[in-house]
Design a protein around this motif. Structure first.
Motif, mmCIF file in Angstrom:
data_model
loop_
_atom_site.group_PDB
_atom_site.id
_atom_site.type_symbol
_atom_site.label_atom_id
_atom_site.label_comp_id
_atom_site.label_asym_id
_atom_site.label_seq_id
_atom_site.Cartn_x
_atom_site.Cartn_y
_atom_site.Cartn_z
ATOM 1 N N UNK A 54 -0.780 8.907 -16.230
ATOM 2 C CA UNK A 54 -1.745 7.879 -16.613
ATOM 3 C C UNK A 54 -1.065 6.515 -16.657
ATOM 4 N N UNK A 55 0.143 6.481 -17.189
ATOM 5 C CA UNK A 55 0.904 5.230 -17.243
ATOM 6 C C UNK A 55 1.140 4.689 -15.832
ATOM 7 N N UNK A 56 1.501 5.575 -14.916
ATOM 8 C CA UNK A 56 1.724 5.156 -13.535
ATOM 9 C C UNK A 56 0.465 4.545 -12.941
ATOM 10 N N UNK A 57 -0.673 5.180 -13.170
ATOM 11 C CA UNK A 57 -1.926 4.700 -12.588
ATOM 12 C C UNK A 57 -2.427 3.422 -13.233
ATOM 13 N N UNK A 58 -1.998 3.120 -14.449
ATOM 14 C CA UNK A 58 -2.504 1.932 -15.131
ATOM 15 C C UNK A 58 -1.489 0.799 -15.211
ATOM 16 N N UNK A 59 -0.233 1.049 -14.949
ATOM 17 C CA UNK A 59 0.778 0.018 -15.156
ATOM 18 C C UNK A 59 1.442 -0.449 -13.869
ATOM 19 N N UNK A 60 1.157 0.174 -12.778
ATOM 20 C CA UNK A 60 1.797 -0.194 -11.519
ATOM 21 C C UNK A 60 0.951 -1.240 -10.808
ATOM 22 N N UNK A 61 1.604 -2.278 -10.350
ATOM 23 C CA UNK A 61 0.914 -3.324 -9.600
ATOM 24 C C UNK A 61 0.716 -2.883 -8.158
ATOM 25 N N UNK A 127 -7.274 -15.290 -5.614
ATOM 26 C CA UNK A 127 -5.884 -14.998 -5.962
ATOM 27 C C UNK A 127 -5.730 -15.078 -7.482
ATOM 28 N N UNK A 128 -5.177 -14.019 -8.054
ATOM 29 C CA UNK A 128 -4.979 -13.947 -9.509
ATOM 30 C C UNK A 128 -3.504 -13.716 -9.812
ATOM 31 N N UNK A 129 -3.127 -14.036 -11.031
ATOM 32 C CA UNK A 129 -1.744 -13.871 -11.467
ATOM 33 C C UNK A 129 -1.706 -12.885 -12.628
ATOM 34 N N UNK A 130 -1.532 -11.588 -12.350
ATOM 35 C CA UNK A 130 -1.517 -10.609 -13.437
ATOM 36 C C UNK A 130 -0.408 -10.908 -14.440
ATOM 37 N N UNK A 131 -0.755 -10.729 -15.701
ATOM 38 C CA UNK A 131 0.187 -10.962 -16.794
ATOM 39 C C UNK A 131 0.820 -9.624 -17.183
ATOM 40 N N UNK A 132 2.138 -9.591 -17.261
ATOM 41 C CA UNK A 132 2.823 -8.384 -17.724
ATOM 42 C C UNK A 132 2.871 -8.447 -19.246
ATOM 43 N N UNK A 133 2.220 -7.496 -19.877
ATOM 44 C CA UNK A 133 2.104 -7.472 -21.333
ATOM 45 C C UNK A 133 3.056 -6.412 -21.880
ATOM 46 N N UNK A 134 3.926 -6.823 -22.788
ATOM 47 C CA UNK A 134 4.913 -5.903 -23.365
ATOM 48 C C UNK A 134 4.509 -5.397 -24.749
ATOM 49 N N UNK A 135 3.503 -5.996 -25.348
ATOM 50 C CA UNK A 135 3.109 -5.675 -26.721
ATOM 51 C C UNK A 135 2.484 -4.287 -26.810
ATOM 52 N N UNK A 149 -0.036 -4.370 -16.985
ATOM 53 C CA UNK A 149 -0.482 -5.624 -16.395
ATOM 54 C C UNK A 149 -1.933 -5.872 -16.766
ATOM 55 N N UNK A 150 -2.240 -7.137 -17.045
ATOM 56 C CA UNK A 150 -3.597 -7.534 -17.383
ATOM 57 C C UNK A 150 -3.919 -8.780 -16.575
ATOM 58 N N UNK A 151 -5.147 -8.851 -16.100
ATOM 59 C CA UNK A 151 -5.566 -10.060 -15.393
ATOM 60 C C UNK A 151 -6.966 -10.429 -15.828
ATOM 61 N N UNK A 152 -7.295 -11.663 -15.624
ATOM 62 C CA UNK A 152 -8.609 -12.173 -15.990
ATOM 63 C C UNK A 152 -9.227 -12.809 -14.754
#
Length: 162
Positions: A54-61, A127-135, A149-152
């Protein structure tokens, strides 16, 4: 709520997928569910391994990738001296009652093929700039592990024509 087991869970998901109006998407999703469930039954992953998946599918760009170069498309690319690379992107299909369906892609800032995407699909507005969130606290809100990664992006749907 149902009391699912290995077999009844897969059947319930396939039953839900069967209601999809697009026959090709229905075929793809049915096959995907069957294969994923078959894989889980065959390899019996631990809970930690499932979470890692699940982590792989949700955290990989997404990354850039090449389209096939055989056949007429490959010949055209070779004749025009163009590469076969797609810029890293995510696909979206969004719909809402009273609006036209939107099918689009968002491309990742910094990708080396943004200016030369083989199918000319990149627009600056996509074009978007995904944010790498460490929290870990932020990750918990989305039920994923940190980092992720999160993007808006504000999608706008066109009202349906009467």
């Amino acid at each position: 709520m149902s009391d699912y087991n290995e077999q009844t869970l897969m059947e319930a998901v396939i039953k839900r997928v069967a209601a999809m109006p697009d026959p090709r998407l229905r075929q793809i999703m049915t096959s995907l569910v069957k294969h994923l469930h078959g894989c889980v039954r065959e390899v019996r992953p631990t809970w930690e391994e499932l979470l890692a998946g699940i982590q792989f599918l949700t955290a990989v760009r997404p990354v850039s990738y090449g389209i096939p170069t055989d056949g007429p498309v490959g010949a055209m690319l070779q004749a025009t001296k163009r590469h076969n690379m797609r810029s890293a992107h995510l696909h979206f299909m969004i719909s809402a009652p009273g609006h036209e369906r939107l099918v689009t892609q968002l491309f990742l800032k910094g990708d080396q093929y943004l200016d030369s995407d083989v199918v000319f699909a990149v627009k600056e507005s996509l074009v978007v700039d995904p944010e790498r969130v460490k929290s870990r606290e932020e990750a918990a809100k989305y039920q994923v592990e940190a980092p992720f990664y999160r993007m808006h992006y504000d999608f706008v749907l066109k009202p349906a024509q009467a």
